[in-house]
Motif scaffolding. Structure first.
Motif, PDB file in Angstrom:
ATOM      1  N   ARG A 108      -8.939   1.651   4.675  1.00 20.14           N
ATOM      2  CA  ARG A 108      -9.532   0.395   5.143  1.00 20.14           C
ATOM      3  C   ARG A 108     -10.682   0.677   6.107  1.00 20.14           C
ATOM      4  N   ARG A 112     -12.734   0.836   2.201  1.00 17.58           N
ATOM      5  CA  ARG A 112     -12.176   0.888   0.840  1.00 17.58           C
ATOM      6  C   ARG A 112     -10.831   0.155   0.797  1.00 17.58           C
ATOM      7  N   GLU A 114      -9.623  -1.800  -1.375  1.00 20.09           N
ATOM      8  CA  GLU A 114      -9.002  -1.749  -2.705  1.00 20.09           C
ATOM      9  C   GLU A 114      -8.125  -0.503  -2.842  1.00 20.09           C
ATOM     10  N   LYS A 115      -8.586   0.617  -2.271  1.00 14.77           N
ATOM     11  CA  LYS A 115      -7.810   1.855  -2.295  1.00 14.77           C
ATOM     12  C   LYS A 115      -6.534   1.689  -1.474  1.00 14.77           C
ATOM     13  N   MET A 117      -4.934  -1.097  -0.985  1.00 13.39           N
ATOM     14  CA  MET A 117      -4.035  -1.943  -1.776  1.00 13.39           C
ATOM     15  C   MET A 117      -3.364  -1.144  -2.883  1.00 13.39           C
ATOM     16  N   ARG A 144      -6.035  -7.209   2.270  1.00 15.65           N
ATOM     17  CA  ARG A 144      -6.274  -8.491   1.601  1.00 15.65           C
ATOM     18  C   ARG A 144      -7.344  -9.294   2.346  1.00 15.65           C
ATOM     19  N   MET A 147     -10.798  -8.073   1.874  1.00 10.82           N
ATOM     20  CA  MET A 147     -11.363  -8.452   0.572  1.00 10.82           C
ATOM     21  C   MET A 147     -11.598  -9.954   0.458  1.00 10.82           C
TER      22      MET A 147
END
Length: 254
Positions: A108, A112, A114-115, A117, A144, A147
């Motif tokens: 985070r 990143r 998404e990584k 998550m 979350r 994003m």
């Protein structure tokens, strides 16, 4: 970096001391002292803690506890790429999944989410103890929000641990994160309730739940010292103006 004379390696955790037995005695003592300084300074002076961690790393880079300490010190000063590398090294050495949540949080920090998550869905999470799983949930909720998925962050934090009335070391932080997530989606009344619950559980003062509650209630705190300074400055200005006025009056008489 110099180490205070009253610091001894005896203050180090016994498990870490066990790891250091692989080193020559004098070297082990030096490493232990630097690790003690990292632990002492990590919260109050992370930059200095980072400096001591680098010394320990130069002395004993093959010791997992040293790599872990270096990781946390780098994490504390926002060097997320460096922290992630150290955590990965420590994990390779020990095989433990304990560092999985903080590794995800480093992702985070590197932008990143998404990584992070993806890591929240890996089998390693199931191997974490309860505290580790709560930490992973906190990281996933943060990802979350990174994003732009604020509603999903609220849902991510809903769990048996959140609903429980029992107080654990992580309870205040979990309730606080949930309150903050609720506030982000406009559920202010619920957020206020959960900030209050976080405050009840926050025996160590790890959150600023009391300040957030006051903010929601419209309470403004003033710093008494700042007010006193402002009054002193006002008095000095008034005195200067009076002196100036008297000087002008004297000149007029002349």
């Amino acid at each position: 970096m110099p180490i205070p004379e009253d610091v001894t390696g005896d203050e180090i955790d016994k498990d870490v001391r066990q790891e250091l037995l692989s080193l020559p005695k004098t070297l082990a003592e030096d490493v232990a002292k630097n690790l003690v300084m990292v632990a002492k300074l990590l919260d109050e002076d992370p930059e200095q803690a980072y400096g001591y961690s680098r010394v320990a790393l130069r002395l004993a880079s093959r010791v997992a506890a040293v790599r872990e300490a270096a990781g946390f010190a780098a994490y504390a000063v926002g060097k997320y790429s460096e922290a992630l590398a150290e955590f990965r090294a420590a994990r390779r050495m020990t095989g433990s999944v304990e560092l999985w949540p903080v590794m995800a949080d480093c992702e985070r920090g590197l932008g990143r989410p998404e990584k992070a998550m993806a890591m929240a869905g890996e089998p390693e999470v199931q191997k974490l103890d309860r505290a580790g799983q709560v930490e992973m949930r906190l990281v996933a909720a943060g990802a979350r929000r990174d994003m732009g998925q604020a509603d999903a962050a609220v849902v991510t934090l809903q769990s048996p641990e959140l609903a429980s009335s029992a107080v654990h070391p992580w309870t205040a932080r979990l309730r606080y994160a949930y309150a903050d997530a609720l506030l982000a989606v406009g559920r202010e009344d619920e957020a206020r309730d959960w900030f209050a619950r976080a405050l009840e559980a926050d025996q160590g003062g790890t959150t600023d739940a009391s300040d957030r509650l006051a903010e929601l209630d419209g309470v403004e705190f003033t710093d008494a010292l700042e007010e006193a300074d402002e009054l002193d400055e006002a008095d000095e200005r008034d005195a200067a103006e009076d002196d100036g006025a008297q000087g002008e009056a004297g000149s007029a008489k002349d």
